[in-house]
Write an enzyme that holds these catalytic residues in place. Structure first.
Site, PDB file in Angstrom:
ATOM      1  N   SER A 129     -23.155 -31.411-177.357  1.00  0.00           N
ATOM      2  CA  SER A 129     -23.100 -32.410-178.421  1.00  0.00           C
ATOM      3  C   SER A 129     -23.862 -33.661-178.027  1.00  0.00           C
ATOM      4  O   SER A 129     -23.943 -34.011-176.840  1.00  0.00           O
ATOM      5  CB  SER A 129     -21.630 -32.756-178.653  1.00  0.00           C
ATOM      6  OG  SER A 129     -21.509 -33.927-179.403  1.00  0.00           O
ATOM      7  N   TYR A 153     -12.800 -35.200-175.022  1.00  0.00           N
ATOM      8  CA  TYR A 153     -13.636 -34.195-175.694  1.00  0.00           C
ATOM      9  C   TYR A 153     -15.058 -34.237-175.126  1.00  0.00           C
ATOM     10  O   TYR A 153     -15.622 -33.213-174.737  1.00  0.00           O
ATOM     11  CB  TYR A 153     -13.661 -34.443-177.217  1.00  0.00           C
ATOM     12  CG  TYR A 153     -14.779 -33.707-177.910  1.00  0.00           C
ATOM     13  CD1 TYR A 153     -14.729 -32.326-178.078  1.00  0.00           C
ATOM     14  CD2 TYR A 153     -15.916 -34.384-178.385  1.00  0.00           C
ATOM     15  CE1 TYR A 153     -15.776 -31.635-178.695  1.00  0.00           C
ATOM     16  CE2 TYR A 153     -16.963 -33.707-179.006  1.00  0.00           C
ATOM     17  CZ  TYR A 153     -16.891 -32.337-179.155  1.00  0.00           C
ATOM     18  OH  TYR A 153     -17.932 -31.665-179.751  1.00  0.00           O
ATOM     19  N   LYS A 157     -17.582 -31.468-172.769  1.00  0.00           N
ATOM     20  CA  LYS A 157     -18.978 -31.045-172.999  1.00  0.00           C
ATOM     21  C   LYS A 157     -19.822 -31.310-171.741  1.00  0.00           C
ATOM     22  O   LYS A 157     -20.604 -30.463-171.310  1.00  0.00           O
ATOM     23  CB  LYS A 157     -19.570 -31.785-174.202  1.00  0.00           C
ATOM     24  CG  LYS A 157     -18.936 -31.413-175.524  1.00  0.00           C
ATOM     25  CD  LYS A 157     -19.182 -29.958-175.879  1.00  0.00           C
ATOM     26  CE  LYS A 157     -18.460 -29.528-177.128  1.00  0.00           C
ATOM     27  NZ  LYS A 157     -18.348 -28.090-177.305  1.00  0.00           N
TER      28      LYS A 157
HETATM   29  P1  NAD Z   1     -14.795 -25.382-185.572  1.00  0.00           P
HETATM   30  O1  NAD Z   1     -13.484 -25.931-185.141  1.00  0.00           O
HETATM   31  O2  NAD Z   1     -15.025 -25.169-187.029  1.00  0.00           O
HETATM   32  O3  NAD Z   1     -15.123 -24.024-184.791  1.00  0.00           O
HETATM   33  C1  NAD Z   1     -14.660 -23.770-183.499  1.00  0.00           C
HETATM   34  C2  NAD Z   1     -13.959 -22.415-183.527  1.00  0.00           C
HETATM   35  O4  NAD Z   1     -13.495 -22.100-182.222  1.00  0.00           O
HETATM   36  C3  NAD Z   1     -12.761 -22.381-184.475  1.00  0.00           C
HETATM   37  O5  NAD Z   1     -12.906 -21.299-185.349  1.00  0.00           O
HETATM   38  C4  NAD Z   1     -11.569 -22.210-183.535  1.00  0.00           C
HETATM   39  O6  NAD Z   1     -10.533 -21.469-184.146  1.00  0.00           O
HETATM   40  C5  NAD Z   1     -12.208 -21.509-182.347  1.00  0.00           C
HETATM   41  N1  NAD Z   1     -11.520 -21.708-181.064  1.00  0.00           N
HETATM   42  C6  NAD Z   1     -11.140 -22.878-180.492  1.00  0.00           C
HETATM   43  N2  NAD Z   1     -10.581 -22.646-179.304  1.00  0.00           N
HETATM   44  C7  NAD Z   1     -10.613 -21.307-179.090  1.00  0.00           C
HETATM   45  C8  NAD Z   1     -10.173 -20.444-178.041  1.00  0.00           C
HETATM   46  N3  NAD Z   1      -9.578 -20.933-176.952  1.00  0.00           N
HETATM   47  N4  NAD Z   1     -10.383 -19.125-178.176  1.00  0.00           N
HETATM   48  C9  NAD Z   1     -10.986 -18.614-179.271  1.00  0.00           C
HETATM   49  N5  NAD Z   1     -11.397 -19.361-180.295  1.00  0.00           N
HETATM   50  C10 NAD Z   1     -11.218 -20.703-180.219  1.00  0.00           C
HETATM   51  O7  NAD Z   1     -15.927 -26.361-184.981  1.00  0.00           O
HETATM   52  P2  NAD Z   1     -17.491 -26.415-185.271  1.00  0.00           P
HETATM   53  O8  NAD Z   1     -17.764 -27.687-185.984  1.00  0.00           O
HETATM   54  O9  NAD Z   1     -17.944 -25.150-185.852  1.00  0.00           O
HETATM   55  O10 NAD Z   1     -18.025 -26.595-183.792  1.00  0.00           O
HETATM   56  C11 NAD Z   1     -18.439 -25.496-182.999  1.00  0.00           C
HETATM   57  C12 NAD Z   1     -18.809 -25.999-181.606  1.00  0.00           C
HETATM   58  O11 NAD Z   1     -19.832 -26.992-181.744  1.00  0.00           O
HETATM   59  C13 NAD Z   1     -17.673 -26.676-180.864  1.00  0.00           C
HETATM   60  O12 NAD Z   1     -17.781 -26.340-179.499  1.00  0.00           O
HETATM   61  C14 NAD Z   1     -17.936 -28.159-181.074  1.00  0.00           C
HETATM   62  O13 NAD Z   1     -17.409 -28.931-180.033  1.00  0.00           O
HETATM   63  C15 NAD Z   1     -19.453 -28.185-181.064  1.00  0.00           C
HETATM   64  N6  NAD Z   1     -19.984 -29.345-181.789  1.00  0.00           N
HETATM   65  C16 NAD Z   1     -19.608 -29.576-183.076  1.00  0.00           C
HETATM   66  C17 NAD Z   1     -20.098 -30.703-183.741  1.00  0.00           C
HETATM   67  C18 NAD Z   1     -19.668 -30.988-185.157  1.00  0.00           C
HETATM   68  O14 NAD Z   1     -19.838 -32.131-185.617  1.00  0.00           O
HETATM   69  N7  NAD Z   1     -19.143 -30.044-185.927  1.00  0.00           N
HETATM   70  C19 NAD Z   1     -20.975 -31.564-183.093  1.00  0.00           C
HETATM   71  C20 NAD Z   1     -21.367 -31.285-181.785  1.00  0.00           C
HETATM   72  C21 NAD Z   1     -20.854 -30.165-181.135  1.00  0.00           C
HETATM   73  C1  UD1 Z   2     -18.095 -38.153-183.981  1.00  0.00           C
HETATM   74  C2  UD1 Z   2     -17.479 -38.149-182.606  1.00  0.00           C
HETATM   75  C3  UD1 Z   2     -18.423 -37.451-181.636  1.00  0.00           C
HETATM   76  C4  UD1 Z   2     -18.750 -36.033-182.129  1.00  0.00           C
HETATM   77  C5  UD1 Z   2     -19.346 -36.154-183.532  1.00  0.00           C
HETATM   78  C6  UD1 Z   2     -19.656 -34.816-184.141  1.00  0.00           C
HETATM   79  C7  UD1 Z   2     -16.074 -40.161-182.477  1.00  0.00           C
HETATM   80  C8  UD1 Z   2     -15.902 -41.490-181.808  1.00  0.00           C
HETATM   81  N1  UD1 Z   2     -17.203 -39.504-182.170  1.00  0.00           N
HETATM   82  O1  UD1 Z   2     -19.288 -38.844-183.922  1.00  0.00           O
HETATM   83  O2  UD1 Z   2     -17.844 -37.351-180.363  1.00  0.00           O
HETATM   84  O3  UD1 Z   2     -19.688 -35.405-181.276  1.00  0.00           O
HETATM   85  O4  UD1 Z   2     -18.392 -36.822-184.380  1.00  0.00           O
HETATM   86  O5  UD1 Z   2     -18.462 -34.098-184.322  1.00  0.00           O
HETATM   87  O6  UD1 Z   2     -15.220 -39.701-183.209  1.00  0.00           O
HETATM   88  N2  UD1 Z   2     -17.463 -43.107-190.578  1.00  0.00           N
HETATM   89  C9  UD1 Z   2     -16.885 -43.931-191.533  1.00  0.00           C
HETATM   90  N3  UD1 Z   2     -15.725 -43.513-192.125  1.00  0.00           N
HETATM   91  C10 UD1 Z   2     -15.114 -42.328-191.821  1.00  0.00           C
HETATM   92  C11 UD1 Z   2     -15.716 -41.488-190.841  1.00  0.00           C
HETATM   93  C12 UD1 Z   2     -16.882 -41.913-190.234  1.00  0.00           C
HETATM   94  O7  UD1 Z   2     -17.402 -45.013-191.840  1.00  0.00           O
HETATM   95  O8  UD1 Z   2     -14.053 -42.015-192.403  1.00  0.00           O
HETATM   96  C13 UD1 Z   2     -18.723 -43.528-189.948  1.00  0.00           C
HETATM   97  C14 UD1 Z   2     -18.638 -43.685-188.432  1.00  0.00           C
HETATM   98  O9  UD1 Z   2     -18.225 -44.979-188.090  1.00  0.00           O
HETATM   99  C15 UD1 Z   2     -20.091 -43.364-188.026  1.00  0.00           C
HETATM  100  C16 UD1 Z   2     -20.555 -42.361-189.082  1.00  0.00           C
HETATM  101  O10 UD1 Z   2     -19.670 -42.516-190.198  1.00  0.00           O
HETATM  102  O11 UD1 Z   2     -20.891 -44.529-188.137  1.00  0.00           O
HETATM  103  C17 UD1 Z   2     -20.501 -40.917-188.604  1.00  0.00           C
HETATM  104  O12 UD1 Z   2     -19.187 -40.656-188.109  1.00  0.00           O
HETATM  105  P1  UD1 Z   2     -18.713 -39.180-187.663  1.00  0.00           P
HETATM  106  O13 UD1 Z   2     -19.010 -38.228-188.754  1.00  0.00           O
HETATM  107  O14 UD1 Z   2     -17.302 -39.288-187.211  1.00  0.00           O
HETATM  108  O15 UD1 Z   2     -19.678 -38.818-186.450  1.00  0.00           O
HETATM  109  P2  UD1 Z   2     -19.980 -39.600-185.085  1.00  0.00           P
HETATM  110  O16 UD1 Z   2     -19.433 -40.967-185.102  1.00  0.00           O
HETATM  111  O17 UD1 Z   2     -21.429 -39.473-184.821  1.00  0.00           O
END
Ligand code: NAD
Ligand code: UD1
Length: 348
Positions: A129, A153, A157
């Protein structure tokens, strides 16, 4: 012969979109997920969208920490590569329950790596991430920037990235790509799969979506005094289908070259403020999003966006969609599924 890919966390938001793209590209896919933050309905929908490729998908409800269950999956199929999405991802929860995050994300990953190694599958794509850049001193963030973590969290990573580097250093048969996602939003253009967070959404767009369908009265804007064009935070939003395609590009790179352990940003390289994102969503949905201005959210960075040069150059991948398409597809999904996969008119 079609290659077989194991996708951990494949029922989740990014996982389900990636599984669909993999199937459409002709891969065989086995998903493991404990359904802790997802629904099996997502995979039923993926099958429908994959049409004639649907028979190439199978699912096992397995927790990564259950090593013997993991062993059984690896004994039944010889995988060419693993894409590892499974993990917990709520920043606030990770501060409250750090051990849960270390247990689930780190122990889960170590188990996976051990079982992969034992079965001779040493090709991995891992979901990292942009959170590993902490509060970047400048933008765009390049892959060489110093790394830090502001919460448990983020530390999972960082640690997993380091674990992957150590594992690859110890055994050159491993080929690993660490993908640092910026802010994934949007949904598949069909509107049949999308993000369905449990409880109150932490991230901007799932929250906006719930305001638009009437589940929440207003969006709280966290911070209006940042040094940005309109005072609100700036992020690099990326369409989830572009992100999914980035995984196919990463797999191709792993299969076609002698990679060791490489890291790539997946973003668009463009910064968008909270108010710009809300305006784009209002335009796409025709709904007004009432706003409540508030102070900064603790831990938030001011401006974060990616340098995408390395991925463009080495993975031959570039995001295609802009914020209008992201908002259009997010709204299409939300309006068809206002309560996510639990929506009353759900056909599955
Ligand atoms: P998500 O929660 O929708 O998907 C993660 C999946 O992993 C879920 O279906 C959950 O049930 C499963 N899971 C969790 N722990 C598990 C375990 N111990 N065994 C088996 N399954 C398990 O999340 P996502 O948004 O699809 O994210 C996927 C990956 O990408 C994650 O590792 C997350 O940290 C990373 N990531 C997400 C974002 C984001 O904003 N969505 C940003 C950066 C990184
Ligand atoms: C968040 C996480 C980051 C994670 C990323 C993707 C935190 C501190 N950081 O980042 O670790 O990798 O999501 O999952 O939670 N915002 C609002 N109102 C809301 C929600 C968000 O104004 O209700 C604003 C935030 O202040 C930010 C922007 O929207 O400026 C994006 O927020 P968000 O979607 O939570 O993503 P990140 O802050 O980038």
């Amino acid at each position: 012969m079609a290659k077989s890919i194991l996708v951990t966390g494949g029922a989740g938001y990014i996982g389900s979109h990636t599984v669909l793209q993999l199937l459409l590209c002709g891969f065989k896919v086995v998903v493991i997920d404990n359904l802790d933050n997802s629904s099996e309905i997502a995979l039923h929908r993926v099958k429908k969208l994959a049409a004639q490729f649907s028979t190439n998908l199978s699912f096992h409800q397995v927790d990564l920490r259950d090593k013997s269950a993991l062993e059984m999956v690896f004994s039944s199929t010889k995988f060419d590569a693993v894409i590892h999405f499974a993990g917990l991802k709520a920043v606030g929860e990770s501060v409250q329950k750090p051990l849960l995050y270390y247990n689930n994300n780190i122990i889960g990953t170590v188990n996976l790596l051990e079982v992969m190694s034992a079965h001779g599958c040493k090709t991995l794509v891992f979901s990292s991430s942009a959170t590993v850049y902490g509060w970047p001193k400048e933008v765009p963030c390049t892959e060489e920037f110093p790394l830090s973590a502001a919460n448990p969290y983020g530390r999972t990573k960082l640690f997993i990235e380091e674990i992957c580097r150590d594992v690859q250093n110890s055994d050159s048969e491993w080929k690993i790509i660490l993908l640092r996602y910026f802010n994934p939003v949007g949904a598949h253009p069909s509107g049949h799969i999308g993000e369905d967070p449990r409880g109150v959404p932490n991230n901007l767009m799932p929250y906006v979506q719930q305001v638009a369908v009437g589940r929440r009265p207003h969006l709280t804007v966290y911070g209006t005094d940042y040094n940005t064009k309109d005072g609100t935070g700036v992020r690099d939003y990326i369409h989830v289908v572009d992100l999914a395609d980035g995984h196919i590009a990463a797999l191709q790179k792993l299969f076609d070259s002698n990679i060791a352990c490489e890291v790539y940003n997946l973003g668009t390289g463009k910064g968008t403020s909270v108010l710009e994102m809300v305006a784009a969503f209002e335009k796409a949905s025709g709904k007004e999003i009432p706003l409540e201005m508030a102070g900064r959210r603790p831990g938030d960075a001011e401006v974060v966006y990616a340098s995408t040069e390395k991925a463009e150059r080495e993975l031959n991948w570039k995001a295609k969609f802009g914020i209008d398409e992201m908002c259009r597809d997010q709204w299409n999904w939300a309006s068809k599924n206002p309560y996510g996969y639990g929506s009353p008119d759900n056909e599955d």
